[in-house]
Structure formats: structure tokens, C-alpha cells
Motif scaffolding. Structure first.
Motif, PDB file in Angstrom:
ATOM      1  N   PHE A   1     -15.056  17.637  25.079  1.00  0.00           N
ATOM      2  CA  PHE A   1     -15.759  17.594  26.356  1.00  0.00           C
ATOM      3  C   PHE A   1     -14.998  16.795  27.415  1.00  0.00           C
ATOM      4  N   ILE A   2     -13.699  16.569  27.183  1.00  0.00           N
ATOM      5  CA  ILE A   2     -12.950  15.724  28.100  1.00  0.00           C
ATOM      6  C   ILE A   2     -12.880  16.323  29.499  1.00  0.00           C
ATOM      7  N   ASP A   3     -12.902  17.660  29.606  1.00  0.00           N
ATOM      8  CA  ASP A   3     -12.816  18.313  30.916  1.00  0.00           C
ATOM      9  C   ASP A   3     -14.183  18.756  31.441  1.00  0.00           C
ATOM     10  N   ARG A   4     -15.224  18.390  30.747  1.00  0.00           N
ATOM     11  CA  ARG A   4     -16.567  18.800  31.163  1.00  0.00           C
ATOM     12  C   ARG A   4     -17.206  17.737  32.051  1.00  0.00           C
ATOM     13  N   ARG A   5     -17.914  18.215  33.049  1.00  0.00           N
ATOM     14  CA  ARG A   5     -18.717  17.322  33.888  1.00  0.00           C
ATOM     15  C   ARG A   5     -20.202  17.459  33.522  1.00  0.00           C
ATOM     16  N   LEU A   6     -20.566  18.635  33.030  1.00  0.00           N
ATOM     17  CA  LEU A   6     -21.954  18.925  32.669  1.00  0.00           C
ATOM     18  C   LEU A   6     -21.967  19.648  31.333  1.00  0.00           C
ATOM     19  N   VAL A   7     -22.815  19.195  30.412  1.00  0.00           N
ATOM     20  CA  VAL A   7     -23.006  19.867  29.131  1.00  0.00           C
ATOM     21  C   VAL A   7     -24.487  20.178  28.979  1.00  0.00           C
ATOM     22  N   LEU A   8     -24.795  21.447  28.775  1.00  0.00           N
ATOM     23  CA  LEU A   8     -26.173  21.876  28.536  1.00  0.00           C
ATOM     24  C   LEU A   8     -26.401  21.956  27.036  1.00  0.00           C
ATOM     25  N   CYS A   9     -27.401  21.254  26.540  1.00  0.00           N
ATOM     26  CA  CYS A   9     -27.821  21.384  25.146  1.00  0.00           C
ATOM     27  C   CYS A   9     -28.991  22.355  25.129  1.00  0.00           C
TER      28      CYS A   9
ATOM     29  N   LEU B   1     -20.001  12.311  32.987  1.00  0.00           N
ATOM     30  CA  LEU B   1     -20.562  13.387  32.173  1.00  0.00           C
ATOM     31  C   LEU B   1     -22.081  13.351  32.239  1.00  0.00           C
ATOM     32  N   ILE B   2     -22.675  14.509  32.507  1.00  0.00           N
ATOM     33  CA  ILE B   2     -24.132  14.661  32.520  1.00  0.00           C
ATOM     34  C   ILE B   2     -24.503  15.587  31.371  1.00  0.00           C
ATOM     35  N   ILE B   3     -25.392  15.121  30.511  1.00  0.00           N
ATOM     36  CA  ILE B   3     -25.859  15.938  29.391  1.00  0.00           C
ATOM     37  C   ILE B   3     -27.317  16.263  29.630  1.00  0.00           C
ATOM     38  N   LEU B   4     -27.611  17.552  29.739  1.00  0.00           N
ATOM     39  CA  LEU B   4     -28.967  18.002  30.026  1.00  0.00           C
ATOM     40  C   LEU B   4     -29.594  18.599  28.778  1.00  0.00           C
ATOM     41  N   ASP B   5     -30.640  17.959  28.308  1.00  0.00           N
ATOM     42  CA  ASP B   5     -31.460  18.490  27.225  1.00  0.00           C
ATOM     43  C   ASP B   5     -32.407  19.503  27.850  1.00  0.00           C
ATOM     44  N   THR B   6     -32.060  20.775  27.768  1.00  0.00           N
ATOM     45  CA  THR B   6     -32.813  21.800  28.492  1.00  0.00           C
ATOM     46  C   THR B   6     -34.199  21.991  27.898  1.00  0.00           C
ATOM     47  N   PRO B   7     -35.159  22.462  28.709  1.00  0.00           N
ATOM     48  CA  PRO B   7     -36.496  22.739  28.182  1.00  0.00           C
ATOM     49  C   PRO B   7     -36.429  23.792  27.092  1.00  0.00           C
ATOM     50  N   PRO B   8     -37.210  23.625  26.006  1.00  0.00           N
ATOM     51  CA  PRO B   8     -37.232  24.670  24.973  1.00  0.00           C
ATOM     52  C   PRO B   8     -37.696  25.987  25.576  1.00  0.00           C
ATOM     53  N   THR B   9     -37.066  27.059  25.208  1.00  0.00           N
ATOM     54  CA  THR B   9     -37.438  28.354  25.754  1.00  0.00           C
ATOM     55  C   THR B   9     -37.195  29.434  24.727  1.00  0.00           C
TER      56      THR B   9
END
Length: 365
Positions: free
Chosen positions: A9-17, A143-151
Motif C-alpha cells: 500500500f506504499i503508493d495508495r492514498r485510500l484503501v477501501l475494505c 493513508l485513509i482506510i475506509l471500512d465500507t458499510p456492509p452491502t
């Protein structure tokens, strides 16, 4: 060499989980955030509804919902956390993007805003993306890690802002905002029982109030979009990655495969899949006669119980192997990480740090 999270994730600014509910996605998001922070990055994890014990581990409580909370401050390590509060996010958008403070307060005081803004289809998803956009614009985190809403559908989350925007852009809504009652007919409200009911509830001025609200609120959304830029472009850019979290049950593996297809069609970069709560893959048991001879001191019923217990545990491990293989065979270049089943989910920072090392420093496929 296997890729760890710190290099992946070294080049990532945003990671969606992403992933369905009930698979430990929020815990994995927190563990990933902590792992990234230990590698020297300034990280914030945005979560939706953590368990009480996980919230306590992150230093969060009900009183700080919607606010950034410092979790870790050590030399070279910065981790913040934020519990997403849809209402507070919408309120902050209104205050930030209204033409003036008076207009903002008018919207916030509107009965229509209070009754409907949080009930719009995709409102929580829109709020999540809006809050992430604000964090990106602020530029305070690497780095921003977003725990997305379950869907039940991965793309439902990704397309939520579009659905909100389509509501505001609806020609009927624009006509109502302009004061024309013909817009109500386009929306199906003009002579319907719903319209009469709403007017009875809100008084004869309901349609005028609705028009005023739509006019003011649509201008807020328009200003937010003009400030925030093209969020879809950010999602599809090399700065954004996706981690799919699932379990090793056959149903979850099939569901994960469908999610991955949707994410690929949408143009997102899937970095890895985490199989959480996996079972150990055990070797075949010895021949039954040798097994019985080795445990001759036990009575027959106890030997049978142990034989069946081992067979059951081995079947669970085999299920894990097949589920992982189903994803690996279809996507041989995709990294796969695993986390073993724990009796109790990690709920302290040391436990989360251990989980992060266990998953994200493990061997990738």
C-alpha cells in the motif's frame, strides 16, 4: 518475495475494505490501519459501526462519533480513528457548502431535511464518501482506510453518490424548486394520495417548503461536488486500492468471487483478499487400527469421540483450502492473506497489532 501491507500500500492514498457484514471486516480494517501506521505512515481509519469492545480498543466512545480521535502517537507512528456519523457528515456538508450561514441554518432547521436527509437511498454511503473526500482535501494523512458499510452488492456502495445526485438533478425536483406544481406530477406527487397526506401532515405550504428545501439543498450538493472534485476519478486512480474481507465458507467464497467481478468491472484495483477466521488444514489421520492402538487406555466411546472430532476439524480445514483455491485459481495474480479463527475477536491495541502482523506480514499468494 511475499508482499507485506507496508510495501503493497506504499503508493495508495485510500484503501477501501469491502465485504459483507459479519466477516470481521471492521476488525481487519483496524488491524490494517495499525499495521500501516507502524510502518511510519500517518493513517486514519474511518469505520461505520464498530463493536463496543473494538471502539474501546481504538479509544472511541459514543461521545466522539463523527470526530477524529488520536489512537496512537509514538515516534514515527500516527493513527487516528473516526466513527462515521451520517447525520453529522451531512450537517458539516451543509455548513461548509451553503452560500452563507443563514442558508445553512435554514436547511438544518427544515423539517424536510431532518425527516428525509438520512433516509435517502444511499445516504450513509454518500456520507462515507463525503467524509473521505474531506479527509483527502485536508491532506493531514498519508493513508485513509475506509471500512465500507456492509452491502449485498459492492457496487451499490460505489454508486450511492450518483443516486443522491440523480435525486437532486431530477427534472421534477428542479421544477418544484422553481415553484412549479407541475414538478410534483413528474415526481408522482401532484394528485396522489401521498401528496395529500404529506400536505395534511405539513400544512398547505408543504409543496412550497419542499421546493425551497430542494433548491437550497441541491445548491449545497452542487457546491460540494465542485469543491470535492471527481470522487469516481479518485476511486479509479492508482491512489486507491481495495481489500476484500471474507470468510472461508463456500457461500462467502462464491459471494467474494462475485464482488471481485463487480469491482473489476467498475474499474477499481483490488490489491488483496483476506480470508478471515480460517481453520487449520490438518493432515489425514493414521489408519484407524493404529489410532485405536495408540489410545488403547481410553474406552471405545472416548476413542470414537476423538476420531470424529479430528475428522470434523479436518473437514473444516479442507473447506478453507477449497475456498481459498477457488479464488486463487480464478485470479492467480491476486494476493491472498489469511487470519486464523480466534475464540474471541481482538479488542486491544496489542491484539490488533498482533492480528495485523499475522495477516499482513504473512505470505501472499
Amino acid at each position: 518475495m511475499a508482499a507485506s501491507a507496508s510495501t503493497l500500500f506504499i503508493d495508495r492514498r485510500l484503501v477501501l475494505c469491502v465485504g459483507p457484514g459479519g466477516v470481521g471486516k471492521t476488525t481487519c480494517s483496524a488491524a490494517l490501519a495499525l499495521q500501516a501506521a507502524t510502518s511510519g505512515r500517518k493513517v486514519v481509519v474511518v469505520t461505520i459501526d464498530p463493536s463496543r469492545r473494538l471502539a474501546q480498543a481504538l479509544g472511541l466512545d459514543a461521545g466522539v462519533s463523527g470526530e477524529l480521535v488520536p489512537v496512537l502517537r509514538e515516534p514515527g507512528m500516527v493513527l487516528d480513528a473516526l466513527i462515521l456519523d451520517g447525520a453529522k457528515v451531512f450537517d458539516s456538508i451543509v455548513r461548509s457548502c451553503s452560500s452563507d450561514a443563514k442558508t445553512a441554518q435554514t436547511i438544518l432547521d427544515s423539517r424536510i431535511y431532518q425527516a428525509t436527509a438520512q433516509r435517502l437511498s444511499g445516504a450513509l454511503e454518500f456520507a462515507a464518501m463525503a467524509r473521505v473526500q474531506m479527509l483527502v482535501d485536508a491532506g493531514e494523512h498519508d493513508l485513509i482506510i475506509l471500512d465500507t458499510p456492509p452491502t449485498a452488492n459492492a457496487v451499490d456502495f460505489l454508486e450511492a453518490p450518483t443516486r443522491i445526485r440523480e435525486l437532486i438533478d431530477n427534472p421534477g425536483a428542479r421544477l418544484i424548486a422553481g415553484g412549479g406544481r407541475i414538478g410534483a406530477k413528474i415526481l408522482g406527487l401532484g394528485s396522489s394520495l401521498l401528496s395529500k397526506t404529506l400536505e395534511a401532515m405539513g400544512g398547505g405550504a408543504f409543496m412550497g417548503d419542499l421546493g425551497a428545501f430542494l433548491k437550497e439543498f441541491s445548491s449545497v450538493i452542487e457546491e460540494f461536488h465542485s469543491r470535492g472534485g471527481d470522487f469516481e476519478r479518485l476511486l479509479r486512480s492508482p491512489a486507491t486500492g481495495v481489500v476484500m474481507v471474507t470468510t472461508a465458507s463456500p457461500f462467502s467464497a462464491r459471494e467474494a468471487g462475485a464482488f471481485l467481478d463487480q469491482l473489476g468491472d467498475y474499474g477499481l484495483r483490488v490489491d488483496a483478499v483476506v480470508f478471515n477466521r480460517t481453520d487449520t488444514q490438518l493432515p489425514p489421520p493414521p489408519p484407524r487400527a493404529r489410532f485405536d492402538a495408540a489410545l488403547a487406555k481410553l474406552d471405545a466411546r472416548e476413542r470414537e469421540r476423538l476420531w470424529n472430532a479430528y475428522a470434523g476439524a479436518r473437514a473444516l480445514g479442507e473447506r478453507t483450502r477449497r475456498s481459498i483455491a477457488s479464488i486463487r485459481d480464478a485470479r492467480p495474480r491476486l494476493r491472498i492473506w489469511t487470519a486464523p479463527r480466534h475464540a474471541d475477536p481482538p479488542d486491544t491495541l496489542p491484539e490488533l497489532r498482533a492480528l495485523g502482523r499475522q495477516i499482513f506480514e504473512g505470505a501472499a499468494s
